[in-house]
Design a protein around this motif. Structure first.
Motif, mmCIF file in Angstrom:
data_model
loop_
_atom_site.group_PDB
_atom_site.id
_atom_site.type_symbol
_atom_site.label_atom_id
_atom_site.label_comp_id
_atom_site.label_asym_id
_atom_site.label_seq_id
_atom_site.Cartn_x
_atom_site.Cartn_y
_atom_site.Cartn_z
ATOM 1 N N ALA A 90 0.831 -1.201 0.000
ATOM 2 C CA ALA A 90 0.000 0.000 0.000
ATOM 3 C C ALA A 90 0.868 1.254 0.000
ATOM 4 C CB ALA A 90 -0.928 -0.004 1.218
ATOM 5 N N LEU A 91 1.948 1.231 0.769
ATOM 6 C CA LEU A 91 2.875 2.356 0.797
ATOM 7 C C LEU A 91 3.523 2.547 -0.572
ATOM 8 C CD1 LEU A 91 5.364 3.238 3.614
ATOM 9 C CD2 LEU A 91 6.132 3.212 1.246
ATOM 10 N N LEU A 92 3.946 1.454 -1.204
ATOM 11 C CA LEU A 92 4.559 1.536 -2.532
ATOM 12 C C LEU A 92 3.584 2.107 -3.553
ATOM 13 C CD1 LEU A 92 6.801 0.961 -4.572
ATOM 14 C CD2 LEU A 92 5.970 -1.408 -4.706
ATOM 15 N N SER A 93 2.334 1.686 -3.471
ATOM 16 C CA SER A 93 1.319 2.204 -4.390
ATOM 17 C C SER A 93 1.161 3.709 -4.229
ATOM 18 C CB SER A 93 -0.015 1.503 -4.137
ATOM 19 O OG SER A 93 -1.043 2.083 -4.912
ATOM 20 N N ALA A 94 1.113 4.186 -2.983
ATOM 21 C CA ALA A 94 0.992 5.628 -2.739
ATOM 22 C C ALA A 94 2.182 6.375 -3.336
ATOM 23 C CB ALA A 94 0.888 5.896 -1.237
ATOM 24 N N ALA A 95 3.376 5.806 -3.202
ATOM 25 C CA ALA A 95 4.571 6.441 -3.766
ATOM 26 C C ALA A 95 4.495 6.507 -5.293
ATOM 27 C CB ALA A 95 5.815 5.678 -3.328
ATOM 28 N N LEU A 96 3.985 5.457 -5.926
ATOM 29 C CA LEU A 96 3.849 5.448 -7.388
ATOM 30 C C LEU A 96 2.851 6.496 -7.856
ATOM 31 C CD1 LEU A 96 3.852 1.592 -8.059
ATOM 32 C CD2 LEU A 96 5.661 3.220 -8.637
ATOM 33 N N PHE A 97 1.753 6.659 -7.115
ATOM 34 C CA PHE A 97 0.759 7.656 -7.490
ATOM 35 C C PHE A 97 1.299 9.080 -7.369
ATOM 36 C CE2 PHE A 97 -2.706 4.441 -6.908
ATOM 37 C CZ PHE A 97 -3.344 4.667 -8.119
ATOM 38 N N LEU A 98 2.341 9.279 -6.583
ATOM 39 C CA LEU A 98 2.931 10.605 -6.420
ATOM 40 C C LEU A 98 3.810 11.004 -7.606
ATOM 41 C CD1 LEU A 98 3.858 10.526 -2.621
ATOM 42 C CD2 LEU A 98 2.189 12.021 -3.719
ATOM 43 N N LEU A 99 4.156 10.041 -8.458
ATOM 44 C CA LEU A 99 4.952 10.340 -9.645
ATOM 45 C C LEU A 99 4.073 10.987 -10.716
ATOM 46 C CD1 LEU A 99 6.986 7.000 -9.840
ATOM 47 C CD2 LEU A 99 7.733 9.200 -8.883
ATOM 48 N N PRO A 100 4.665 11.712 -11.684
ATOM 49 C CA PRO A 100 3.870 12.318 -12.755
ATOM 50 C C PRO A 100 2.977 11.271 -13.426
ATOM 51 C CG PRO A 100 6.120 13.121 -12.851
ATOM 52 C CD PRO A 100 6.092 12.025 -11.815
ATOM 53 N N PRO A 101 1.662 11.528 -13.530
ATOM 54 C CA PRO A 101 0.736 10.482 -13.979
ATOM 55 C C PRO A 101 0.819 10.177 -15.475
ATOM 56 C CG PRO A 101 -0.435 12.548 -13.653
ATOM 57 C CD PRO A 101 0.962 12.764 -13.158
ATOM 58 N N SER A 102 0.685 8.916 -15.785
ATOM 59 C CA SER A 102 0.523 8.414 -17.147
ATOM 60 C C SER A 102 -0.288 7.136 -17.032
ATOM 61 C CB SER A 102 1.874 8.133 -17.810
ATOM 62 O OG SER A 102 2.533 7.065 -17.151
ATOM 63 N N LEU A 103 -0.918 6.715 -18.108
ATOM 64 C CA LEU A 103 -1.755 5.521 -18.031
ATOM 65 C C LEU A 103 -0.974 4.286 -17.588
ATOM 66 C CD1 LEU A 103 -4.491 4.181 -18.330
ATOM 67 C CD2 LEU A 103 -4.024 3.902 -20.788
ATOM 68 N N PRO A 104 0.208 3.991 -18.171
ATOM 69 C CA PRO A 104 0.951 2.801 -17.713
ATOM 70 C C PRO A 104 1.304 2.873 -16.224
ATOM 71 C CG PRO A 104 1.816 3.562 -19.812
ATOM 72 C CD PRO A 104 0.870 4.621 -19.339
ATOM 73 N N LEU A 105 1.734 4.052 -15.759
ATOM 74 C CA LEU A 105 2.097 4.182 -14.346
ATOM 75 C C LEU A 105 0.884 3.989 -13.446
ATOM 76 C CD1 LEU A 105 4.229 4.899 -12.187
ATOM 77 C CD2 LEU A 105 3.521 7.286 -12.452
ATOM 78 N N LEU A 106 -0.256 4.562 -13.834
ATOM 79 C CA LEU A 106 -1.462 4.425 -13.035
ATOM 80 C C LEU A 106 -1.918 2.964 -12.981
ATOM 81 C CD1 LEU A 106 -3.495 7.552 -14.209
ATOM 82 C CD2 LEU A 106 -2.253 7.261 -12.057
ATOM 83 N N VAL A 107 -1.779 2.256 -14.083
ATOM 84 C CA VAL A 107 -2.143 0.835 -14.102
ATOM 85 C C VAL A 107 -1.261 0.051 -13.144
ATOM 86 C CG1 VAL A 107 -2.135 -1.264 -15.510
ATOM 87 C CG2 VAL A 107 -3.152 0.826 -16.407
ATOM 88 N N VAL A 108 0.063 0.315 -13.194
ATOM 89 C CA VAL A 108 0.983 -0.387 -12.288
ATOM 90 C C VAL A 108 0.652 -0.069 -10.835
ATOM 91 C CG1 VAL A 108 3.390 -0.562 -11.535
ATOM 92 C CG2 VAL A 108 2.841 -0.526 -13.974
ATOM 93 N N ALA A 109 0.385 1.214 -10.557
ATOM 94 C CA ALA A 109 0.063 1.613 -9.184
ATOM 95 C C ALA A 109 -1.214 0.941 -8.704
ATOM 96 C CB ALA A 109 -0.082 3.133 -9.105
ATOM 97 N N ARG A 110 -2.205 0.811 -9.585
ATOM 98 C CA ARG A 110 -3.466 0.156 -9.224
ATOM 99 C C ARG A 110 -3.252 -1.334 -8.971
ATOM 100 N NH1 ARG A 110 -7.687 1.840 -7.071
ATOM 101 N NH2 ARG A 110 -9.227 0.852 -8.401
ATOM 102 N N VAL A 111 -2.434 -1.978 -9.791
ATOM 103 C CA VAL A 111 -2.171 -3.406 -9.599
ATOM 104 C C VAL A 111 -1.440 -3.634 -8.280
ATOM 105 C CG1 VAL A 111 -0.925 -5.412 -10.472
ATOM 106 C CG2 VAL A 111 -2.212 -3.966 -12.053
ATOM 107 N N VAL A 112 -0.444 -2.783 -7.982
ATOM 108 C CA VAL A 112 0.278 -2.907 -6.710
ATOM 109 C C VAL A 112 -0.685 -2.710 -5.545
ATOM 110 C CG1 VAL A 112 2.045 -1.849 -5.230
ATOM 111 C CG2 VAL A 112 2.501 -2.230 -7.656
ATOM 112 N N SER A 113 -1.575 -1.707 -5.673
ATOM 113 C CA SER A 113 -2.592 -1.496 -4.638
ATOM 114 C C SER A 113 -3.470 -2.725 -4.486
ATOM 115 C CB SER A 113 -3.446 -0.277 -5.006
ATOM 116 O OG SER A 113 -4.464 -0.064 -4.058
ATOM 117 N N GLY A 114 -3.802 -3.350 -5.600
ATOM 118 C CA GLY A 114 -4.618 -4.559 -5.561
ATOM 119 C C GLY A 114 -3.910 -5.724 -4.898
ATOM 120 N N LEU A 115 -2.612 -5.855 -5.144
ATOM 121 C CA LEU A 115 -1.849 -6.912 -4.481
ATOM 122 C C LEU A 115 -1.896 -6.732 -2.968
ATOM 123 C CD1 LEU A 115 1.285 -7.087 -6.818
ATOM 124 C CD2 LEU A 115 -0.402 -8.899 -6.489
ATOM 125 N N GLY A 116 -1.706 -5.497 -2.523
ATOM 126 C CA GLY A 116 -1.785 -5.230 -1.087
ATOM 127 C C GLY A 116 -3.166 -5.508 -0.534
#
Length: 400
Positions: A90-116
């Motif tokens: 969950a912490l890693l997902s929050a850190a990814l969402f803080l990066l400049p947004p793009s569709l691939p990055l948002l997808v990765v952040a959502r998947v990481v959030s889902g794993l948590g």
């Protein structure tokens, strides 16, 4: 009892329960933080409604993947290590969402959030129940689901309020969540019970199994609670777009508040369900889902706000009834050595029913429009909820 789980406490340890429930709540918050922000992402990155629904639903891939790969992990190595990994993701997902947004990055952040969320959904539920004595398992189940749905509710409310009040709506909610994740990790390290013995780490795909004695109840519970999740998923995915495009209401706080009502209603539903027998709560919850679907259809057909608010509220309470009854008739009925796997199986079914309809509505929206797709979905949900409720009533009468 599994040798890898901590010795059950004779009475609930307040610090352990608080740390576990807080970590559960904070991890689940991360899955709904983007909800009121989808209209911003849509405008800034030119997302279509289909892209938004896929972006919402893709985290279920992480959830189901985690449950399929690690459904028995907390039964094998203990609850605490898995809770720590879930909060860390969950912490890693929050850190990814803080990066400049793009569709691939948002997808990765959502998947990481889902794993948590996947690790936490099964393990958190089992861990909370383990911390209570046998005579208080009902209260433990209620607390576990309240932490789950409470986190979902607070995530969307927090993001909506901060997006409306803060100067950086796409960064402030995630920065706050990151801090909360750090606090959750510290709490788990300090107070979550360590496993009595560390078992062997086994990471391999396997079919989540449900004991034969509860399979009938399990199927009905997943269909009933999953129907509530399906409506909530669609409501979560499209509310911000519906308010902005159909009602011309741009308030992010409003978008977050509408979805908050649904998840907060689930927490209320837990309290109501505690005073009802599960075989009563389940069909009553299904009846409520039919009413919520009718209110949602009214909101979509008339492009009006009040029926949408009614739909969210009724949906939440009804879904809470089904969810509480579902856990009571499944997870709470098996011994600790099977609790993690059964809990994971239960939530895997729920998240599949959350993701698939949301994507289906997104696909249908690209063909017939958002309102029309929502009306079709509402009709299907009403029919399914009515069917499951009827089967449960018939089954209860036969059992009596």
């Amino acid at each position: 009892m599994s040798p890898t789980t901590a010795e059950p406490a004779r009475g609930p340890s307040r610090r352990a329960i608080t740390a576990t429930a807080f970590a559960f709540l904070v991890t689940m918050m991360g899955t709904t933080l983007p909800t009121p922000l989808y209209s911003i992402y849509s405008a800034e990155l030119a997302f279509s409604p289909l892209t938004v629904t896929v972006l919402f639903a893709v985290y279920a891939v992480g959830v189901v993947g985690a449950l399929s790969l690690f459904g028995r992990l907390s039964d094998d190595v203990g609850r605490r290590p898995v809770l720590l990994v879930a909060a860390g993701l969950a912490l890693l997902s929050a850190a990814l969402f803080l990066l400049p947004p793009s569709l691939p990055l948002l997808v990765v952040a959502r998947v990481v959030s889902g794993l948590g969320a996947g690790l936490m959904s099964g393990t958190g539920t089992a861990a909370v129940i383990d911390l209570f004595p046998a005579e208080k398992k009902a209260a433990a189940g209620t607390l576990a689901v309240a932490a789950n749905t409470g986190g979902l509710a607070l995530g969307t409310l927090l993001a909506g309020v901060l997006a409306s009040a803060a100067p950086s709506p796409l960064t402030t909610p995630y920065a706050v969540h990151l801090v909360l994740c750090v606090v959750a990790l510290v709490g788990l390290l300090a107070w979550a019970p360590a496993p009595a013995h560390l078992g062997r780490l086994r990471v391999r795909p396997h079919r989540l199994r449900v004991p034969a004695s509860i399979r009938g109840a399990f199927a009905r519970a997943v269909l009933a609670a999953g129907t509530g999740f399906a409506v909530t998923g669609v409501l979560t995915a499209v509310t911000a777009l519906f308010l902005a495009r159909e009602l011309h209401l741009e308030s992010h706080a409003l978008a977050g508040s509408v979805v908050f009502l649904a998840f907060a209603g689930m927490a209320v539903g837990q309290l109501v369900a505690r005073r009802m027998r599960p075989r009563v709560a389940l069909p009553v919850g299904c009846a409520g889902l039919v009413l919520a679907s009718a209110a949602l259809a009214t909101a979509l057909a008339g492009a009006t706000l009040v029926p949408l608010i009614v739909a969210a509220t009724v949906l939440g309470v009804s879904g809470g009834l089904c969810l509480n009854a579902g856990i009571a008739t499944t997870v709470e009925q098996v011994p600790p050595t099977q609790r993690g796997e059964v809990s994971s199986s239960f939530f895997a079914g729920l998240y599949l029913m959350l993701a698939v309809p949301a994507i289906g509505v997104g696909l249908l929206t690209s063909v017939v429009g958002l309102r029309e797709a929502g009306l079709v979905f509402a009709a299907v949900v009403a029919a399914l909820a009515a069917a499951v409720g009827t089967v449960e009533v018939v089954s209860a009468r036969r059992a009596d």
